[in-house]
Design a protein around this motif. Sequence first.
Motif, mmCIF file in Angstrom:
data_model
loop_
_atom_site.group_PDB
_atom_site.id
_atom_site.type_symbol
_atom_site.label_atom_id
_atom_site.label_comp_id
_atom_site.label_asym_id
_atom_site.label_seq_id
_atom_site.Cartn_x
_atom_site.Cartn_y
_atom_site.Cartn_z
ATOM 1 N N MET A 9 6.650 -13.676 -11.602
ATOM 2 C CA MET A 9 6.691 -15.105 -11.286
ATOM 3 C C MET A 9 8.107 -15.625 -11.522
ATOM 4 N N PRO A 10 8.558 -16.576 -10.717
ATOM 5 C CA PRO A 10 9.863 -17.176 -10.969
ATOM 6 C C PRO A 10 9.851 -17.883 -12.332
ATOM 7 N N PHE A 61 9.772 -20.638 -15.114
ATOM 8 C CA PHE A 61 9.053 -21.909 -15.141
ATOM 9 C C PHE A 61 9.771 -22.892 -16.030
ATOM 10 N N ARG A 107 8.512 -26.477 -16.496
ATOM 11 C CA ARG A 107 7.730 -27.685 -16.206
ATOM 12 C C ARG A 107 7.971 -28.700 -17.312
#
Lengths: 428, 351
Positions: free
Chosen positions: B212-213, B215, B217
């Motif tokens: 996954m790239p 994160f 958030r």
Amino acid sequence: MRLELGKIKIRDVAFGSQTKVEAGTLYVNKDELAALVLEDPTIKSCTVHLAKPGQEVRIIPVKDVIEPRCKVSGPGGIFPGFVSKVDTVGSGRTHVLSGAAVVTTGKIVGFQEGIIDMTGPGADYTPFSKTCNVVLDMDPVDGLGKREHEKAVRLAGLKAAVYLGEAGKDVEPDEIETYDQGSFLETAAKYPDLPKVVYIYMLQSQGLLHDTWVYGIDAKRTLPSIIHPNELFDGAIVSGNCVSACDKNTTFHHLNNPVVKQLFKHHGQDICFLGVVITNENVTLQDKERSSSYASKLAKMLGADAAIVSEEGFGNPDADLIMNCNKLESYGIKTVLLTDEYAGRDGASQSLADISPKADAVVSAGNANEIIQLPPMKTVIGDLAVADIIAGGFDGSKAADGSLTVELQVITGATNELGYSNLRGIGF
Amino acid sequence: MAEKKFRVVHYLNQFFAQIGGEEKANIPPESRAEVVGPGLGLKAALGQEAEIVGTVICGDSYFGENMEAASAEVLNLIKEFEPDLVIAGPAFNAGRYGAACGAVCAAVQRELNLPAVTAMYPENPGTDIYKKEVYILPTGGSAASMRKVLPKLAAFALKLARGEAIGDPAEEGYIARGIRKNIMTHKPGAERAMEMLLAKIKGQPFTTELPMPAFDRVAPNPPVKDMAQATIALVTSGGIVAKGNPDHIEASSASKFGKYSLAGLDNMTSETHETAHGGYDPTYANDDPDRVVPLDVMRDLEREGKIGKVFEYFYATVGNGTSVANAAKFGAEIAKELKEGGVTAVILTST
């Protein structure tokens, strides 16, 4: 529920005066088959072709691929809700013409159907270059709507597969596989020390050419539910879609779900395979939230320790995939995802439309945007002119000599997200 | 095979060429038909198969401030040696040197059609900028890791020179370029999924096929309690800058942001502002830059007493192919200034 799957190996296909299986060859009475298809008044014409491995044949646009099967004993019949009544299937004995397939083609319904090359570089990417194919090239009556057109060719394929499958009814199978699974309580009690695994089977349900049918009902009108894995072997799940054909499950894939096969293989060894939860991929956020909550809840209620989730399609359904992952993982269910990628022709873009740090175990069936050159073929079944407009094709895809420059996504089954094929995406 | 040695040119900065430190960082490109500095270790590691035929040296500041011209000069000097391969660095964690090594390798590949490789610290800004087009081997943060990295760099370079296929990053040891490719394996995906699941269940190590790239958030702050007292700032990635783009913010892959006064301005017009963004049709933004940075309505709200005031500066960059690393850096710097300026809340606009 116990099912014997008798596999009759088909090594060749030929036309004949009688439809029958003899010494590994499927003989097809093409007039009888065409007449069966033409019983549907919405189909104007049907030409039956044969396409065998290694032949210089291109089939375009491919709508569905179906494996011929027949019910030898036990309740119900193949493709319940379509060809047969809706009795529960999955027990008794079923015969399979293994190595044969029905391929439906003809006038395009949408813009986005697939290609099967029987030889050359394209053949490496589709499992259906290795099957002996009975191809139905069908045109609808004039003025038939898209929905009716899609339905007509879908039903024709299923009927043809059952018709051919019947030829194997009295043939002694080369091999018999037995799939036996009792109630959840029995299954769990049998292997108390093995981790309980559930399969979350995502079914494409976004609309025309994006639909899947379960016992004849449109999956987008269903809540996630539990299905016995044996029911799949008798065609309880049928494909109604062929958009971006690389990562859509044909009916053939549903009949031969490789995840289910893997789970059965390991059942009782290192896992306890509890069951299959089917869920959909509807387009609205509320539907996505509801279905992912419901599917993960079912897995939790079944007592799953771990789950495999397979996606169907890309982009919009990536949101469903990630919701399923997040919700399963937050229940403490260890999850592996099966997906493919749209990383751009150069492979440099983000592969999925949605992501999550919880998605730490992902199997990639490949980058569907990768460009592939398909040389011209001597014979084209269907309509080559659509190569410029099908998904993965683009203006100028088709050269004057009939060769194609296209994205891998045009090839039926190329990046199948049930993990049927050996292709994978990898980071460089 | 060993009859003809591969001709290698080595690229160094002023420091590793032992010319000098920061005070010599502005020296223009020069070349020497000899092995210099770390080239000695590299020569040993390359062994009999390749020979360093020349070293090209450029000051880091000179290169950074005259990228295009410096790059062309460096290329010309490299070309004179008629090399088969170019090796740059290692640059470790020297930012400008890392960027120069990346730029030189990229230019060599593009203009001279020759293989090139460099090595630097993964967090060197040059890594993020060039890893997609250039093979970069990871090093430690300082030159202390020189001895470890040179043999790897040499082995990888020889592989490139021989024209051998380069495998995946885990196998070959270069920094993942983030390029996705297809390979045919011997196992169907379902079987790979099953194996991965078994490992995950048992708590054994496994490698995801699709990392996954990164994160980042950010949880939103609580709402502003009293808007009538609030100072509101405007920040955009839509590229609105003072007319003439005085900071020369790039149309794509921005390396900086700009800060522009709003003092005495009631709205933005095609006379006062324009967009520097190269990723969208600029017609409507240039006709009325308020469409991207809504100063006009903010002034209305200010007059109506609905907000306290508009912060006296707005900040802008171009969010077009801009690396996440750069964007995060701009964000942190802008936030710091806004905080010091007593800003209550920010309106972020994109395009």
